[in-house]
Write an enzyme that holds these catalytic residues in place. Structure first.
Site, short mmCIF file in Angstrom:
data_model
loop_
_atom_site.label_atom_id
_atom_site.label_comp_id
_atom_site.label_asym_id
_atom_site.label_seq_id
_atom_site.Cartn_x
_atom_site.Cartn_y
_atom_site.Cartn_z
CG ASP A 127 -0.32 -0.59 2.47
OD1 ASP A 127 0.89 -0.37 2.70
OD2 ASP A 127 -1.04 -1.25 3.22
CG ASN A 167 -9.23 -2.39 12.26
OD1 ASN A 167 -8.26 -2.96 11.75
ND2 ASN A 167 -9.74 -1.28 11.76
CG HIS A 175 -6.14 -2.97 9.08
ND1 HIS A 175 -6.28 -1.98 10.02
CD2 HIS A 175 -4.84 -2.94 8.72
CE1 HIS A 175 -5.12 -1.39 10.22
NE2 HIS A 175 -4.23 -1.96 9.44
CD GLU A 177 -9.00 0.40 8.10
OE1 GLU A 177 -9.15 -0.45 9.00
OE2 GLU A 177 -8.25 1.38 8.20
#
Length: 242
Positions: A67, A136, A138, A143
């Site tokens: 990313d 979380n 991810h 996400e």
């Protein structure tokens, strides 16, 4: 899915780096998928050490990073290109022309996402992919959401991810609100995957990933379906595993 529990962060790094070193030695033309962030640093440190000992040669290696922040120039100190240059590429003999990132400065993120996806495909996919794990659940910047995104795309970062990354910026307001990221499908098409994770703060995410239901609400849970995944965690991160 193989889960390996190590006593500390240093051992996590050594274990993951050993797999990457073996891949580079086995196939000097390998395509590696790389990650940024604090979880990757112990891995890169050990990869650099092996290279300095003359054990690995990166002259023919190609890399794709997961990313990049939208809006940051490659020379920006918090861009992922800058991170990789400083923490790995400058210290091994890789040709930087063979190190690829999504272009966070592109004018058309849809077009750029398609271009990046095609670049991975043109090189016959990724042989070994490194992943970290978000609090979380991810992976990359995928996400929690309602469906697993297949291909490289632009994503709006959640507030929890922005806050987690704020420590790298002057303030949370300076953290980019969007990023270009490989999709879940792109990651799952890698021939082998290694995840590194450490710290008690990640324990719930690790348990959900390994023992929980497969759901896009915990994106990493999809790794349960991959035929060759190794999770390398320290004792703190693995404490809630069954």
């Amino acid at each position: 899915m193989v889960v390996k529990v190590c006593t500390n962060i240093e051992e996590v790094g050594k274990s993951a780096a050993a797999m990457f070193n073996a891949q580079v030695i086995k196939n000097p033309l390998s395509v590696l998928g790389l990650a940024t962030g604090s979880s990757a640093l112990p891995v890169y440190e050990e990869m650099i050490n092996a290279h300095k000992l003359g054990l690995t040669d990166y002259a023919g290696i190609t890399t794709f990073n997961l990313d990049e922040y939208c809006g940051l120039e490659p020379t920006h100190a918090q861009s992922y290109r800058y991170f990789m240059n400083e923490n790995l590429f400058k210290q091994i003999n890789i040709d930087t022309a063979n190190t690829f990132f999504p272009d966070g400065t592109a004018k058309d993120f849809v077009q750029e996402s398609a271009r990046y996806e095609q670049s991975v495909s043109d090189r016959m996919g990724i042989d070994l992919q490194l992943l970290g794990l978000g609090h979380n659940g991810h992976i990359a910047f995928n996400e929690p959401c309602d469906a697993f995104p297949n291909a490289t795309h632009c994503v709006q970062l959640t507030e929890s991810t922005i806050q987690a990354n704020a420590r790298f910026f002057d303030s949370a307001d300076d953290v980019p609100k969007a990023a270009l990221t490989m999709g879940i499908g792109t990651i799952m098409r890698a021939r082998a995957i290694v995840m590194v994770v450490f710290g008690e703060a990640k324990a719930e995410a690790v348990a959900a990933m390994v023992n929980g239901a497969i759901t896009p609400k915990c994106p990493a849970s999809i790794l349960q379906l991959h035929p060759e995944v190794t999770i390398i965690a320290d004792e703190s991160a693995a404490k809630l595993l069954k």
